[in-house]
Each structure stands twice: as structure tokens, then as C-alpha cells.
Design a protein around this motif. Structure first.
Motif, PDB file in Angstrom:
ATOM      1  N   ALA B 177      -2.292 -54.334  16.389  1.00 33.85           N
ATOM      2  CA  ALA B 177      -2.568 -53.010  17.095  1.00 33.85           C
ATOM      3  C   ALA B 177      -3.110 -52.099  16.201  1.00 33.85           C
ATOM      4  N   VAL B 178      -4.248 -51.538  16.341  1.00 36.24           N
ATOM      5  CA  VAL B 178      -4.748 -50.534  15.613  1.00 36.24           C
ATOM      6  C   VAL B 178      -5.187 -49.340  16.430  1.00 36.24           C
ATOM      7  N   VAL B 179      -5.425 -48.050  15.783  1.00 41.17           N
ATOM      8  CA  VAL B 179      -5.655 -46.814  16.484  1.00 41.17           C
ATOM      9  C   VAL B 179      -6.735 -46.263  15.562  1.00 41.17           C
ATOM     10  N   ASP B 180      -7.669 -45.745  16.107  1.00 42.63           N
ATOM     11  CA  ASP B 180      -8.611 -44.869  15.457  1.00 42.63           C
ATOM     12  C   ASP B 180      -8.540 -43.335  16.171  1.00 42.63           C
ATOM     13  N   ALA B 181      -9.610 -42.443  16.075  1.00 42.57           N
ATOM     14  CA  ALA B 181      -9.463 -41.013  16.835  1.00 42.57           C
ATOM     15  C   ALA B 181      -9.657 -41.237  18.097  1.00 42.57           C
ATOM     16  N   HIS B 182     -10.126 -42.514  18.709  1.00 37.83           N
ATOM     17  CA  HIS B 182     -10.341 -42.386  20.080  1.00 37.83           C
ATOM     18  C   HIS B 182      -9.833 -43.556  21.012  1.00 37.83           C
ATOM     19  N   LEU B 183      -9.342 -44.419  20.395  1.00 38.32           N
ATOM     20  CA  LEU B 183      -8.898 -45.780  20.930  1.00 38.32           C
ATOM     21  C   LEU B 183      -7.786 -46.455  20.244  1.00 38.32           C
ATOM     22  N   LEU B 184      -6.892 -46.855  20.887  1.00 36.49           N
ATOM     23  CA  LEU B 184      -5.710 -47.940  20.714  1.00 36.49           C
ATOM     24  C   LEU B 184      -6.247 -49.331  21.171  1.00 36.49           C
ATOM     25  N   ARG B 185      -6.265 -50.389  20.271  1.00 35.49           N
ATOM     26  CA  ARG B 185      -6.706 -51.373  20.620  1.00 35.49           C
ATOM     27  C   ARG B 185      -5.451 -52.346  20.267  1.00 35.49           C
ATOM     28  N   VAL B 186      -5.248 -53.114  21.280  1.00 33.61           N
ATOM     29  CA  VAL B 186      -4.117 -54.147  21.125  1.00 33.61           C
ATOM     30  C   VAL B 186      -4.651 -55.637  21.412  1.00 33.61           C
ATOM     31  N   ALA B 187      -4.772 -56.393  20.630  1.00 34.75           N
ATOM     32  CA  ALA B 187      -5.099 -57.833  20.777  1.00 34.75           C
ATOM     33  C   ALA B 187      -4.087 -58.848  20.545  1.00 34.75           C
ATOM     34  N   GLY B 194       2.735 -61.722  32.803  1.00 36.09           N
ATOM     35  CA  GLY B 194       1.789 -61.064  33.579  1.00 36.09           C
ATOM     36  C   GLY B 194       0.850 -60.470  32.415  1.00 36.09           C
ATOM     37  N   PRO B 195      -0.203 -59.665  33.153  1.00 36.48           N
ATOM     38  CA  PRO B 195      -0.991 -58.964  32.388  1.00 36.48           C
ATOM     39  C   PRO B 195      -0.147 -57.856  31.373  1.00 36.48           C
ATOM     40  N   PRO B 196      -1.025 -57.530  30.238  1.00 33.18           N
ATOM     41  CA  PRO B 196      -0.351 -56.580  29.226  1.00 33.18           C
ATOM     42  C   PRO B 196      -0.694 -55.288  29.841  1.00 33.18           C
ATOM     43  N   SER B 197      -0.013 -54.279  29.617  1.00 37.17           N
ATOM     44  CA  SER B 197       0.206 -52.872  29.787  1.00 37.17           C
ATOM     45  C   SER B 197       0.433 -51.950  28.634  1.00 37.17           C
ATOM     46  N   PHE B 198       0.422 -50.765  28.686  1.00 36.92           N
ATOM     47  CA  PHE B 198       0.980 -49.966  27.687  1.00 36.92           C
ATOM     48  C   PHE B 198       1.648 -48.759  28.311  1.00 36.92           C
ATOM     49  N   LEU B 199       2.882 -48.628  27.967  1.00 39.08           N
ATOM     50  CA  LEU B 199       3.604 -47.460  28.217  1.00 39.08           C
ATOM     51  C   LEU B 199       3.637 -46.496  27.185  1.00 39.08           C
ATOM     52  N   PRO B 200       3.071 -45.422  27.134  1.00 40.00           N
ATOM     53  CA  PRO B 200       3.162 -44.536  25.854  1.00 40.00           C
ATOM     54  C   PRO B 200       4.438 -43.514  25.992  1.00 40.00           C
ATOM     55  N   ILE B 201       4.649 -43.252  24.784  1.00 34.49           N
ATOM     56  CA  ILE B 201       5.963 -42.159  24.721  1.00 34.49           C
ATOM     57  C   ILE B 201       5.310 -40.740  24.441  1.00 34.49           C
ATOM     58  N   ARG B 219      -6.231 -65.343  25.264  1.00 35.64           N
ATOM     59  CA  ARG B 219      -5.946 -64.046  24.583  1.00 35.64           C
ATOM     60  C   ARG B 219      -6.474 -62.850  25.422  1.00 35.64           C
ATOM     61  N   PHE B 220      -5.941 -61.788  25.064  1.00 33.35           N
ATOM     62  CA  PHE B 220      -6.352 -60.412  25.814  1.00 33.35           C
ATOM     63  C   PHE B 220      -6.659 -59.567  24.457  1.00 33.35           C
ATOM     64  N   VAL B 221      -7.630 -58.340  25.017  1.00 33.19           N
ATOM     65  CA  VAL B 221      -7.577 -57.389  24.283  1.00 33.19           C
ATOM     66  C   VAL B 221      -7.202 -56.164  25.158  1.00 33.19           C
ATOM     67  N   MET B 222      -6.533 -55.513  24.797  1.00 30.17           N
ATOM     68  CA  MET B 222      -6.370 -54.214  25.811  1.00 30.17           C
ATOM     69  C   MET B 222      -6.583 -52.597  24.895  1.00 30.17           C
ATOM     70  N   ASP B 223      -7.737 -52.025  25.474  1.00 30.91           N
ATOM     71  CA  ASP B 223      -8.221 -50.772  24.834  1.00 30.91           C
ATOM     72  C   ASP B 223      -7.685 -49.626  25.671  1.00 30.91           C
ATOM     73  N   VAL B 224      -6.902 -48.723  24.939  1.00 34.96           N
ATOM     74  CA  VAL B 224      -6.454 -47.503  25.510  1.00 34.96           C
ATOM     75  C   VAL B 224      -7.187 -46.344  24.843  1.00 34.96           C
ATOM     76  N   PRO B 225      -8.067 -45.374  25.757  1.00 36.15           N
ATOM     77  CA  PRO B 225      -8.627 -44.366  25.390  1.00 36.15           C
ATOM     78  C   PRO B 225      -7.304 -43.422  24.908  1.00 36.15           C
ATOM     79  N   VAL B 226      -7.715 -42.816  23.638  1.00 36.27           N
ATOM     80  CA  VAL B 226      -6.483 -41.596  23.351  1.00 36.27           C
ATOM     81  C   VAL B 226      -7.502 -40.421  22.445  1.00 36.27           C
ATOM     82  N   SER B 227      -6.946 -39.352  22.737  1.00 33.50           N
ATOM     83  CA  SER B 227      -7.199 -38.133  21.943  1.00 33.50           C
ATOM     84  C   SER B 227      -6.247 -37.259  21.569  1.00 33.50           C
ATOM     85  N   TYR B 228      -6.650 -36.433  20.717  1.00 29.62           N
ATOM     86  CA  TYR B 228      -5.662 -35.312  20.253  1.00 29.62           C
ATOM     87  C   TYR B 228      -6.040 -34.089  20.249  1.00 29.62           C
ATOM     88  N   ASP B 229      -5.407 -33.168  21.003  1.00 28.38           N
ATOM     89  CA  ASP B 229      -5.817 -32.034  21.279  1.00 28.38           C
ATOM     90  C   ASP B 229      -4.868 -31.006  20.301  1.00 28.38           C
TER      91      ASP B 229
END
Lengths: 229, 270
Positions: B177-187, B194-201, B219-229
Motif C-alpha cells: 500500500a502506498v499513498v501520495d498526495a492524490h491516491l492510495l494504491r493497494v495491490a 470476495g473483492p477488496p474494498s477500503f474502510l477509511p478511518i 491479483r488486484f489493484v485498488m485505487d482510492v482517490p484522497v485529498s487533504y483540505d
């Protein structure tokens, strides 16, 4: 955005009508279409958004007095969602903002900052109770905790839903122009352990507004019991 | 007193919601602890049927269950580890609920200076918020006595419960799992559940988008857009925390993700 069952039903009905209309159009001779009637642009349902006008409200309090947001134009308005059954709100508990005295302290501090602040308490959890019982319960809570603010009853939950009130307490601060400026948690001390060092987000928001600044933070996740619509 | 009685009458009506009994038990993961050798404290809460307590991120409403362990000086405590929650839709929104028998764990690091043969008292206090139609605050405190030996003892039967609690994603084979300023990517490898999902805190200022998942054979690649305000955020530096989940059941596999936000990862992933 989630849809109610009524909205789903309407959507399903609309889809059926569209399909039937399309089928009819495909099998019958073309006819000149009537000129479209001018219609107003669709208006989104009112909902609370920081920086936008706060949804209007008209509610009756437990003394049968009617309150409209527009009654308090030109004044800062604080809304507190309330539930007499909730141990973070109106039920006696160490964490209750009312039985612990935190809510009355907030009101006192708010009035020190701005004596014109209007503080309204709203109960949106009335749907499953009889009206008389709701009023009696809130009157009792008012007496127990010496609540001075009007307690408004949102019997059908429409106002609560328009504000997206999730918890009791859930706080909203509206500026003198009627713009929503803060929504969220009462303070950063859910367990009531910090005492004087706790940060009350509502008080901080009102202080900012009084010096012409925008509250920061303007949006803190609320804590407490879920509003039982 | 009259007002209290009147209030109680309103609160309970004719169907008095009695406070549910949430029972608590605690155990260490080993029969004896050893100086300087970390172990786990397992706290089990039995929640009556129909009621729920809350995950560390309660969701739309509620309040997180909290475990505190008071120890003699020199001990180091880890964060409370939670099981995967059940997502329940309530009228105020989706909540993260824990139902039935709930096991929580805390990693405890004893000091190397412990005396062999001594007994250490660990005071374990739990606070919970238990809800159904109405909610009640609850708390209990239990003292756990652990004996210090030269070597850590055998695992206790409760140690097996640790496998029911999500492990850090770093411990999942062939998964990153890696994250930059715009995306969390889990592979990583797919899971039969079943399929992967993400439950954020929730973290103030961190705004999540809708995950998208791609599959490549097993294999799977899951991309979760993320930003910080920054205007909303109050916690610096923010962290990306949540659960990688597979399947839909709270008993299906889940893995903890905890990464600093905005730091570029050390490499690209497939």
C-alpha cells in the motif's frame, strides 16, 4: 446522496413511463410535439453546506412558540441537536453536555462574546413518540438541567435531515447573514476529561465571526448518539 | 426527584429500555511474561444480542470503544487493535458496529528491568457506548496479574483470538500500500472471500473518493482517490488509516493500513 424509498418508487415509475412512452413512439405514427412548457429550473433539496445559506426552519418549541430562522436575521444563531434520552445530550451522565454543565457554560461564554447570539435546541428524535410525551420529556429535561434556550421539536425530522444532523449533540453556527459557518462536534472533549482546557468549537467559531474571520475548523466530526429519525 | 421520575417516565415510556449487561474479560497472550519481551493483552466484551458497541471510527454516530491499560513505570503500550466492524445503516447514516463477542488487543512492551519471579498488576479499563434504540455508556475495570519469568511462557488459549483481529498490511504476503498526495494504491493477491474494498478511518481534512478496483489474473489493484483540505484539517501530519477488506462479512479477512499522508512511496507497483 441516498434516496428514500419514495424517491426510488418515483424513479422506477418514471422509468416505466419512459419505456412505455418510447414503445408507443416506436409503434405509432409521428405526431407533432407540443411546444414545451417553460418550467423552473430544478431546485436541489435544501441541505446544510458550509459557506451557503443555512436551510430555513420553522418549528414550534415546547412552549408552543413558533421559531423561524428568519426571526433572528442579523444575529448569530447556534443550533444544538438534542435528545433527552441520549447520555451525551440530555440524559444524566458524566458525559452529557447538559447534566455536566458544559452546555450552560457554552451559553454563558457565548453571551460574553456576543449578547445577541441566539441559541436554539432542536429535538429531531420525536417521530417514534407521542407529541405530549415528547414535550413532557423535554420540559422535564429543561427543568432538570436549567436549560434556558428554547427547545424546538422537529416532529417529522425534516429540519434535522435538511441540516444533516447526525448526532446529539450536533452543533451548527449561522452567521448574521444567515450563512452556515460551522457544523459538527460540540467540543474536543467527548469524555469530559479536559475541563477548562477543552476546545469548544462553537465558541471558537463565534469568536472568529465576531472579529470578521471565518471559523477554522469549520467542520468537525460530531460525536454522540445517532439521531433517530 | 419528581422531575427525575418524570424524565425517566418519558425516557422509558411503557417499554423500559433496561441497560444491557456488557460483560468483560481479559487475558494475556502468554502464561508468563519475560523482561523486555512484548506480549498482548486481549480484552473480550460480550455484547447482548441486538445491541452493538462501536469500532475505533464509529461512523455517522456513536463513540469509539476505548481500552486503557495502566501499568507500572517502564511499560510501553501500543494502540488498541480492533476486529473488522459490521457496517450498519441507521437513520443518521452508516455506523461501524461491533456485535456479539468482541475481542480487542493491545501490545504491551515490558521493561527489561523486570524482576524474575515478581507479579505485575495490569489495570485494564474499558469504556464503551452500547446502543440499540437507545444508548448507554458502560465501563469496567479488571486487574490482570501476570507473572514474570526468565522466558515468556506458552501461549494462552486466548492468544489464538489474535488471529481474528486484522493484522498490519505489511504482514500480508505480496501486498503493498502506498499513498501520495492524490491516491492510495493497494495491490496484492486476490482473496477467495470476495473483492477488496477500503474502510477509511476519518481524519479531519482527509477527503476520500470512490475506490476503483482492477483485476489481473489472481491479483488486484485498488485505487482510492484522497485529498487533504488544510482548512478543515486540524491534525498534522495527517495519516491515512483504515482497513483493506475482502468480502462483505465482518468475519471476512481484513488488514490494517496506516501510512503518513503525502509522502511519496519508495517505488511503483504493478
Amino acid at each position: 446522496m441516498s434516496m428514500s424509498s419514495t424517491q426510488y418508487a418515483r424513479m422506477a415509475m418514471t422509468s416505466v413511463i419512459l419505456v412505455l412512452t418510447a414503445a408507443a413512439a416506436a409503434t405509432s405514427a409521428p405526431k407533432p410535439l407540443p411546444a414545451p412548457k417553460p418550467s423552473p429550473a430544478p431546485t436541489p433539496p435544501p441541505s446544510a453546506t458550509i459557506g451557503l445559506p443555512a436551510p430555513q426552519l420553522t418549528l414550534i418549541d415546547i412552549d408552543d412558540q413558533t421559531h423561524q430562522l428568519s426571526d433572528y436575521a442579523g444575529r448569530i444563531v447556534v443550533l444544538e441537536w438534542f435528545n433527552a434520552e441520549c447520555p451525551y445530550s440530555g440524559r444524566r451522565s458524566p458525559h452529557s453536555i447538559h447534566s455536566s454543565g458544559k452546555a450552560s457554560s457554552l451559553r454563558k461564554n457565548l453571551h460574553a462574546v456576543d449578547p445577541q447570539v441566539m441559541y436554539l435546541i432542536i429535538d429531531s428524535t420525536a417521530r417514534n413518540h407521542k407529541k405530549a410525551a415528547v414535550i413532557a420529556g423535554n420540559q422535564s429535561a429543561r427543568k432538570s438541567w436549567k436549560i434556558e434556550a428554547p427547545i424546538l421539536i422537529d416532529f417529522d425530522g425534516k429540519v434535522g435531515r435538511s441540516y444533516k444532523a447526525q448526532t446529539t449533540p450536533h452543533m451548527f453556527v449561522i452567521d448574521t447573514a444567515g450563512i452556515l459557518r460551522y457544523q459538527g462536534a460540540f467540543d474536543d472533549d467527548r469524555k469530559n476529561k479536559s475541563g477548562e482546557t477543552a476546545t469548544n468549537y462553537v465558541l471558537e467559531a463565534v469568536k472568529k465571526l465576531k472579529v470578521g474571520e471565518l471559523p477554522a475548523p469549520s467542520n468537525m466530526r460530531p460525536w454522540g448518539c445517532g439521531v433517530k429519525y | 426527584m419528581a422531575s427525575v421520575l418524570c424524565f425517566a417516565t418519558y425516557v422509558v415510556g411503557k417499554e423500559a429500555p433496561t441497560r444491557p449487561r456488557v460483560s468483560m474479560s481479559v487475558a494475556a497472550s502468554v502464561e508468563q511474561i519475560a523482561p523486555g519481551r512484548p506480549f498482548d493483552v486481549i480484552c473480550t466484551l460480550d455484547v447482548p444480542t441486538g445491541w452493538h458497541i462501536y469500532w475505533k471510527d464509529p461512523g455517522a454516530s456513536g463513540a469509539a470503544t476505548e481500552i486503557m491499560v495502566h501499568t507500572p513505570p517502564g511499560f510501553v503500550m501500543g494502540p488498541t487493535r480492533f476486529p473488522r466492524p459490521k457496517r450498519l445503516l441507521e437513520s443518521s447514516g452508516v455506523i461501524n458496529a461491533l456485535e456479539g463477542r468482541v475481542h480487542l488487543a493491545i501490545r504491551v512492551g515490558p521493561p527489561a528491568s523486570l524482576q524474575i519471579g515478581q507479579t505485575v498488576d495490569l489495570v485494564i479499563k474499558a469504556d464503551w457506548f452500547v446502543c440499540k434504540e437507545v444508548c448507554f455508556l458502560g465501563a469496567e475495570e479488571i486487574v490482570l496479574n501476570v507473572r514474570v519469568a526468565k522466558e515468556a511462557g506458552q501461549p494462552t488459549p486466548q492468544a489464538a483470538l489474535l488471529h481474528q483481529i486484522p493484522q498490519p498490511i505489511e504482514s500480508r504476503d505480496d501486498t503493498r500500500a502506498v499513498v501520495d498526495a492524490h491516491l492510495l494504491r493497494v495491490a496484492g493477491q486476490r482473496d477467495a472471500a470476495g473483492p477488496p474494498s477500503f474502510l477509511p478511518i476519518a481524519c479531519p481534512g482527509v477527503i476520500w473518493g470512490t475506490p476503483s478496483v482492477s483485476f489481473y489474473e489472481n491479483r488486484f489493484v485498488m485505487d482510492v482517490p484522497v485529498s487533504y483540505d488544510q482548512e478543515i484539517g486540524v491534525q498534522m501530519p495527517p495519516r491515512i488509516q483504515g482497513l483493506l477488506t475482502f468480502g462483505a462479512l465482518d468475519s471476512d479477512p481484513a488488514w490494517e493500513i496506516d501510512l503518513p499522508f503525502g509522502e511519496q512511496s519508495d517505488g511503483a507497483m504493478q
